[in-house]
Design a protein around this motif. Structure first.
Motif, PDB file in Angstrom:
ATOM      1  N   CYS A   1     -15.125   0.931  -7.733  1.00  0.00           N
ATOM      2  CA  CYS A   1     -16.568   1.177  -7.787  1.00  0.00           C
ATOM      3  C   CYS A   1     -16.825   2.552  -7.167  1.00  0.00           C
ATOM      4  O   CYS A   1     -15.874   3.243  -6.770  1.00  0.00           O
ATOM      5  CB  CYS A   1     -17.327   0.099  -7.005  1.00  0.00           C
ATOM      6  SG  CYS A   1     -16.931   0.093  -5.243  1.00  0.00           S
ATOM      7  N   ALA A   2     -18.095   2.926  -7.064  1.00  0.00           N
ATOM      8  CA  ALA A   2     -18.420   4.238  -6.497  1.00  0.00           C
ATOM      9  C   ALA A   2     -17.984   4.337  -5.035  1.00  0.00           C
ATOM     10  O   ALA A   2     -17.454   5.364  -4.597  1.00  0.00           O
ATOM     11  CB  ALA A   2     -19.920   4.482  -6.616  1.00  0.00           C
ATOM     12  N   TRP A   3     -18.217   3.271  -4.295  1.00  0.00           N
ATOM     13  CA  TRP A   3     -17.819   3.256  -2.873  1.00  0.00           C
ATOM     14  C   TRP A   3     -16.308   3.490  -2.765  1.00  0.00           C
ATOM     15  O   TRP A   3     -15.828   4.292  -1.973  1.00  0.00           O
ATOM     16  CB  TRP A   3     -18.224   1.907  -2.284  1.00  0.00           C
ATOM     17  CG  TRP A   3     -17.997   1.715  -0.818  1.00  0.00           C
ATOM     18  CD1 TRP A   3     -17.222   2.468   0.013  1.00  0.00           C
ATOM     19  CD2 TRP A   3     -18.555   0.679  -0.001  1.00  0.00           C
ATOM     20  NE1 TRP A   3     -17.260   1.958   1.291  1.00  0.00           N
ATOM     21  CE2 TRP A   3     -18.069   0.876   1.304  1.00  0.00           C
ATOM     22  CE3 TRP A   3     -19.397  -0.394  -0.252  1.00  0.00           C
ATOM     23  CZ2 TRP A   3     -18.414   0.018   2.349  1.00  0.00           C
ATOM     24  CZ3 TRP A   3     -19.739  -1.242   0.789  1.00  0.00           C
ATOM     25  CH2 TRP A   3     -19.262  -1.034   2.078  1.00  0.00           C
ATOM     26  N   ASP A   4     -15.557   2.796  -3.583  1.00  0.00           N
ATOM     27  CA  ASP A   4     -14.103   2.921  -3.533  1.00  0.00           C
ATOM     28  C   ASP A   4     -13.628   4.283  -4.050  1.00  0.00           C
ATOM     29  O   ASP A   4     -12.574   4.765  -3.640  1.00  0.00           O
ATOM     30  CB  ASP A   4     -13.458   1.805  -4.345  1.00  0.00           C
ATOM     31  CG  ASP A   4     -13.502   0.467  -3.619  1.00  0.00           C
ATOM     32  OD1 ASP A   4     -14.093   0.399  -2.526  1.00  0.00           O
ATOM     33  OD2 ASP A   4     -12.944  -0.515  -4.142  1.00  0.00           O
TER      34      ASP A   4
ATOM     35  N   TYR B   1       0.828  -1.212   0.000  1.00  0.00           N
ATOM     36  CA  TYR B   1       0.000   0.000   0.000  1.00  0.00           C
ATOM     37  C   TYR B   1       0.863   1.264   0.000  1.00  0.00           C
ATOM     38  O   TYR B   1       0.492   2.269  -0.613  1.00  0.00           O
ATOM     39  CB  TYR B   1      -0.961  -0.019   1.194  1.00  0.00           C
ATOM     40  CG  TYR B   1      -2.266  -0.703   0.861  1.00  0.00           C
ATOM     41  CD1 TYR B   1      -2.376  -2.081   0.886  1.00  0.00           C
ATOM     42  CD2 TYR B   1      -3.380   0.038   0.485  1.00  0.00           C
ATOM     43  CE1 TYR B   1      -3.566  -2.717   0.561  1.00  0.00           C
ATOM     44  CE2 TYR B   1      -4.581  -0.590   0.155  1.00  0.00           C
ATOM     45  CZ  TYR B   1      -4.659  -1.956   0.201  1.00  0.00           C
ATOM     46  OH  TYR B   1      -5.843  -2.585  -0.140  1.00  0.00           O
TER      47      TYR B   1
ATOM     48  N   TYR C   1     -14.524   4.483 -12.842  1.00  0.00           N
ATOM     49  CA  TYR C   1     -14.433   5.444 -11.733  1.00  0.00           C
ATOM     50  C   TYR C   1     -13.016   5.992 -11.644  1.00  0.00           C
ATOM     51  O   TYR C   1     -12.108   5.327 -11.141  1.00  0.00           O
ATOM     52  CB  TYR C   1     -14.859   4.785 -10.412  1.00  0.00           C
ATOM     53  CG  TYR C   1     -16.347   4.582 -10.371  1.00  0.00           C
ATOM     54  CD1 TYR C   1     -17.188   5.588  -9.918  1.00  0.00           C
ATOM     55  CD2 TYR C   1     -16.920   3.408 -10.851  1.00  0.00           C
ATOM     56  CE1 TYR C   1     -18.558   5.434  -9.927  1.00  0.00           C
ATOM     57  CE2 TYR C   1     -18.295   3.240 -10.871  1.00  0.00           C
ATOM     58  CZ  TYR C   1     -19.102   4.265 -10.401  1.00  0.00           C
ATOM     59  OH  TYR C   1     -20.466   4.109 -10.421  1.00  0.00           O
TER      60      TYR C   1
ATOM     61  N   VAL D   1       0.809   4.544  -2.938  1.00  0.00           N
ATOM     62  CA  VAL D   1       0.834   5.996  -2.743  1.00  0.00           C
ATOM     63  C   VAL D   1       2.093   6.603  -3.350  1.00  0.00           C
ATOM     64  O   VAL D   1       2.046   7.656  -3.998  1.00  0.00           O
ATOM     65  CB  VAL D   1       0.739   6.324  -1.239  1.00  0.00           C
ATOM     66  CG1 VAL D   1       0.818   7.836  -1.019  1.00  0.00           C
ATOM     67  CG2 VAL D   1      -0.553   5.773  -0.657  1.00  0.00           C
TER      68      VAL D   1
ATOM     69  N   ASN E   1      -7.816  -2.505  -2.610  1.00  0.00           N
ATOM     70  CA  ASN E   1      -8.990  -1.687  -2.303  1.00  0.00           C
ATOM     71  C   ASN E   1      -8.631  -0.521  -1.376  1.00  0.00           C
ATOM     72  O   ASN E   1      -7.944  -0.755  -0.389  1.00  0.00           O
ATOM     73  CB  ASN E   1     -10.065  -2.534  -1.599  1.00  0.00           C
ATOM     74  CG  ASN E   1     -10.316  -3.834  -2.320  1.00  0.00           C
ATOM     75  OD1 ASN E   1      -9.463  -4.710  -2.285  1.00  0.00           O
ATOM     76  ND2 ASN E   1     -11.454  -3.959  -2.968  1.00  0.00           N
ATOM     77  N   PRO E   2      -9.088   0.645  -1.684  1.00  0.00           N
ATOM     78  CA  PRO E   2     -10.061   1.027  -2.709  1.00  0.00           C
ATOM     79  C   PRO E   2      -9.456   1.283  -4.091  1.00  0.00           C
ATOM     80  O   PRO E   2     -10.179   1.673  -4.996  1.00  0.00           O
ATOM     81  CB  PRO E   2     -10.643   2.322  -2.135  1.00  0.00           C
ATOM     82  CG  PRO E   2      -9.490   2.958  -1.414  1.00  0.00           C
ATOM     83  CD  PRO E   2      -8.728   1.797  -0.814  1.00  0.00           C
ATOM     84  N   PHE E   3      -8.158   1.086  -4.260  1.00  0.00           N
ATOM     85  CA  PHE E   3      -7.506   1.370  -5.537  1.00  0.00           C
ATOM     86  C   PHE E   3      -7.672   0.196  -6.496  1.00  0.00           C
ATOM     87  O   PHE E   3      -7.606  -0.968  -6.092  1.00  0.00           O
ATOM     88  CB  PHE E   3      -6.012   1.640  -5.322  1.00  0.00           C
ATOM     89  CG  PHE E   3      -5.720   2.767  -4.371  1.00  0.00           C
ATOM     90  CD1 PHE E   3      -5.687   4.088  -4.807  1.00  0.00           C
ATOM     91  CD2 PHE E   3      -5.508   2.517  -3.019  1.00  0.00           C
ATOM     92  CE1 PHE E   3      -5.432   5.125  -3.922  1.00  0.00           C
ATOM     93  CE2 PHE E   3      -5.248   3.548  -2.126  1.00  0.00           C
ATOM     94  CZ  PHE E   3      -5.211   4.851  -2.573  1.00  0.00           C
TER      95      PHE E   3
ATOM     96  N   PHE F   1     -15.020   7.168  -3.470  1.00  0.00           N
ATOM     97  CA  PHE F   1     -15.013   7.988  -2.255  1.00  0.00           C
ATOM     98  C   PHE F   1     -13.926   7.493  -1.295  1.00  0.00           C
ATOM     99  O   PHE F   1     -13.336   8.264  -0.548  1.00  0.00           O
ATOM    100  CB  PHE F   1     -16.382   7.948  -1.571  1.00  0.00           C
ATOM    101  CG  PHE F   1     -17.398   8.823  -2.249  1.00  0.00           C
ATOM    102  CD1 PHE F   1     -18.126   8.368  -3.339  1.00  0.00           C
ATOM    103  CD2 PHE F   1     -17.620  10.111  -1.806  1.00  0.00           C
ATOM    104  CE1 PHE F   1     -19.056   9.181  -3.978  1.00  0.00           C
ATOM    105  CE2 PHE F   1     -18.543  10.939  -2.431  1.00  0.00           C
ATOM    106  CZ  PHE F   1     -19.263  10.472  -3.526  1.00  0.00           C
ATOM    107  N   GLY F   2     -13.689   6.183  -1.319  1.00  0.00           N
ATOM    108  CA  GLY F   2     -12.697   5.587  -0.435  1.00  0.00           C
ATOM    109  C   GLY F   2     -11.280   6.054  -0.716  1.00  0.00           C
ATOM    110  O   GLY F   2     -10.457   6.133   0.201  1.00  0.00           O
TER     111      GLY F   2
ATOM    112  N   CYS G   1     -10.377   9.093  -1.671  1.00  0.00           N
ATOM    113  CA  CYS G   1     -10.235  10.374  -0.948  1.00  0.00           C
ATOM    114  C   CYS G   1     -10.146  10.131   0.557  1.00  0.00           C
ATOM    115  O   CYS G   1      -9.375  10.790   1.263  1.00  0.00           O
ATOM    116  CB  CYS G   1     -11.410  11.295  -1.266  1.00  0.00           C
ATOM    117  SG  CYS G   1     -11.455  11.840  -2.978  1.00  0.00           S
ATOM    118  N   ALA G   2     -10.941   9.171   1.028  1.00  0.00           N
ATOM    119  CA  ALA G   2     -10.932   8.865   2.468  1.00  0.00           C
ATOM    120  C   ALA G   2      -9.579   8.306   2.899  1.00  0.00           C
ATOM    121  O   ALA G   2      -9.031   8.705   3.931  1.00  0.00           O
ATOM    122  CB  ALA G   2     -12.040   7.868   2.788  1.00  0.00           C
ATOM    123  N   ALA G   3      -9.040   7.392   2.116  1.00  0.00           N
ATOM    124  CA  ALA G   3      -7.771   6.764   2.493  1.00  0.00           C
ATOM    125  C   ALA G   3      -6.618   7.769   2.446  1.00  0.00           C
ATOM    126  O   ALA G   3      -5.711   7.726   3.279  1.00  0.00           O
ATOM    127  CB  ALA G   3      -7.489   5.592   1.557  1.00  0.00           C
TER     128      ALA G   3
END
Lengths: 69, 147
Positions: free
Chosen positions: B87-90, B13, B74, B17, B65-67, B92-93, B95-97
Motif C-alpha cells: 500500500c502507500a504506507w508500505d 527478511y 505500488y 533483501v 511487510n512492507p514488501f 514509503f516503508g 525506503c524506510a526499511a
C-alpha cells in the motif's frame, strides 16, 4: 491505504462510503520511517502495541480512528 | 516471539533483501538447512503473530511487510531494485526499511492519473499529495489484505 491528488478525488473514490482518515503525504513519510525503519535491523524485535501507539501519538495521529486494539 | 521464530523471521527478511523478492519456502529452507515444510510451519506461527502474512490459499508469503510478494499498484525503486509494496504506507516503508532514497510509482485510485514520487532524505518531492486510510486502526488486522 492510497495516495490521492486532492480531497475531491478521495470523496469521489469513496462514493458515499464512510471516510477514514486523511493525512498529508509528508506525515505519511514520517510515519513510515518511524514504523518500518527498524524492520531489517539484525536486532529487530516485534513492536509492542504500546510502541506502535506511541509512534502514532508522537505524530499527532490521535483519536478513536488511530487507536490500536 | 521466541528465539526460533525470531531466527526464521530474520532469515526470511534477510532473503528478501538478498534476492530482491519475498522468498519461497524452498529458498529459505535451503538457507536454513531444513525442509520447506518446517519453514512453512514456522511461517504459520509468524503469521499468527502478525510478523508476516501468508497467502490463505497456499503456503507462500503474501506480505513480508512492507514488501509484497505479489504485484500491486505500488512499485518502488530503491537500492537499485524494483519492489512491490502492499500500500502507500508500505511504499514509503520500503525506503524506510532499506534506509535509502527511492522512487514510488503508482496511480490515483480514483482518476487513474499516474503518480510518481521521489523520496529524498525521507521527504517526498511532491508534498501536495494526500494519504487516505479507510480502515480504523482497531480493525487493520481483521483483514490485512483489504486494509
Amino acid at each position: 491505504m492510497n495516495l490521492f491528488r486532492s480531497e475531491e478525488r478521495i470523496e469521489h473514490w469513496l462514493g458515499g462510503r464512510e471516510p477514514g482518515a486523511t493525512i498529508p503525504v509528508t506525515k505519511l513519510s514520517e510515519l513510515a520511517h518511524a514504523w518500518w525503519g527498524d524492520r531489517l535491523a539484525p536486532e529487530w524485535r516485534p513492536h509492542t502495541r504500546e510502541q506502535n501507539q506511541a509512534i502514532l501519538d508522537r505524530l499527532d495521529l490521535t483519536g478513536e480512528f488511530w487507536r490500536l486494539p | 516471539m521466541d528465539a526460533v521464530d525470531l531466527e526464521l523471521r530474520n532469515l526470511t527478511y534477510a532473503k528478501v533483501v538478498e534476492l530482491g523478492h519475498v522468498p519461497t519456502a524452498a529458498e529459505v529452507a535451503a538457507a536454513a538447512g531444513c525442509d520447506p515444510e518446517e519453514v512453512v510451519a514456522g511461517w504459520r506461527g509468524l503469521h499468527d503473530q502478525h510478523a508476516l502474512v501468508l497467502n490463505a490459499a497456499t503456503a507462500e508469503i503474501r506480505m513480508a511487510n512492507p514488501f509484497s510478494a505479489v504485484p500491486t499498484a505500488y512499485r518502488v525503486h530503491a537500492a537499485d531494485r524494483w519492489w512491490y509494496a502492499n500500500c502507500a504506507w508500505d511504499a514509503f516503508g520500503i525506503c524506510a526499511a532499506l534506509h535509502v532514497d527511492g522512487q514510488i510509482e503508482t496511480s490515483c485510485p480514483d482518476s487513474g492519473e499516474p503518480l510518481s514520487i521521489a523520496i529524498r532524505g525521507q521527504r517526498p518531492d511532491d508534498e501536495r499529495l494526500l494519504f487516505h486510510c479507510l480502515v480504523p486502526a482497531a480493525r487493520w488486522w481483521d483483514d490485512i489484505v483489504f486494509t
